[in-house]
Design a protein around this motif. Structure first.
Motif, short mmCIF file in Angstrom:
data_model
loop_
_atom_site.label_atom_id
_atom_site.label_comp_id
_atom_site.label_asym_id
_atom_site.label_seq_id
_atom_site.Cartn_x
_atom_site.Cartn_y
_atom_site.Cartn_z
N ARG A 11 -17.46 35.50 -31.56
CA ARG A 11 -17.48 34.88 -30.22
C ARG A 11 -16.80 35.79 -29.20
O ARG A 11 -17.32 36.00 -28.10
CB ARG A 11 -16.78 33.52 -30.28
N ASP A 13 -16.25 39.03 -29.63
CA ASP A 13 -17.02 40.27 -29.61
C ASP A 13 -18.23 40.14 -28.67
O ASP A 13 -18.50 41.05 -27.87
CB ASP A 13 -17.48 40.61 -31.03
N GLU A 14 -18.93 39.03 -28.74
CA GLU A 14 -20.08 38.80 -27.86
C GLU A 14 -19.66 38.76 -26.39
O GLU A 14 -20.35 39.30 -25.52
CB GLU A 14 -20.78 37.50 -28.24
N MET A 15 -18.53 38.12 -26.13
CA MET A 15 -18.02 38.04 -24.76
C MET A 15 -17.69 39.45 -24.23
O MET A 15 -18.03 39.79 -23.10
CB MET A 15 -16.78 37.14 -24.74
N ASN A 17 -18.93 42.34 -25.38
CA ASN A 17 -20.19 43.10 -25.25
C ASN A 17 -20.95 42.71 -23.99
O ASN A 17 -21.59 43.56 -23.36
CB ASN A 17 -21.07 42.90 -26.48
N LYS A 18 -20.89 41.45 -23.61
CA LYS A 18 -21.63 40.98 -22.45
C LYS A 18 -20.93 41.34 -21.13
O LYS A 18 -21.58 41.74 -20.17
CB LYS A 18 -21.81 39.46 -22.54
N PHE A 19 -19.60 41.19 -21.10
CA PHE A 19 -18.87 41.34 -19.83
C PHE A 19 -17.92 42.54 -19.79
O PHE A 19 -17.30 42.79 -18.76
CB PHE A 19 -18.09 40.07 -19.52
N ALA A 23 -14.11 40.73 -19.41
CA ALA A 23 -13.87 39.66 -20.38
C ALA A 23 -12.42 39.70 -20.85
O ALA A 23 -11.76 38.66 -20.94
CB ALA A 23 -14.81 39.78 -21.56
N SER A 39 -12.19 43.87 -31.35
CA SER A 39 -12.48 42.46 -31.09
C SER A 39 -11.61 41.57 -31.97
O SER A 39 -11.22 40.48 -31.57
CB SER A 39 -13.95 42.15 -31.37
#
Length: 113
Positions: A11, A13-15, A17-19, A23, A39
């Motif tokens: 969760r 890690d995705e945040m 990678n996205k921002f 983030a 992460s």
């Protein structure tokens, strides 16, 4: 006062990678970002801050934000809440443990007023 939190490392890690660094800046201050090498580390800090806020009885919100809570590490790498954080919330002593396994980060916090 005791607080515990668990978070999925993916969760966080995705945040990230996205921002990107935005983030991290949402829940970490500059000194914490320097301590965050992965992460997994970031997820541990997230869980620690959530656990701290739960031990306070407030949760993350207007009374206690992620950025109100500051974590550092001692010479051996053990995480701890800074004196600034303890003073802000009138805490005399705080104990923090962070662990990672099976794709999760978990933190346990004990606070004494």
């Amino acid at each position: 006062m005791i607080g515990i939190d668990i978070v999925s490392i993916s969760r966080i890690d995705e945040m990230i990678n996205k921002f990107g660094e935005k983030a991290l800046k949402r829940f970490l201050n500059e000194s914490e970002i320097l301590l965050t090498k992965s992460s997994q580390n970031a997820a541990g800090f997230w869980a620690a801050k959530e656990a701290f806020s739960k031990a306070l009885g407030t949760g993350i919100g207007s009374e206690c934000s992620f950025l109100d809570i500051e974590i550092s590490k001692d010479q051996k790498g053990k995480p701890f809440f800074t004196t600034k954080t303890l003073n802000k919330f009138n805490i005399k002593q705080a104990d923090l443990s962070i662990s990672h396994d099976g794709g999760f980060a978990i933190a346990a916090v004990i606070l004494l007023k």
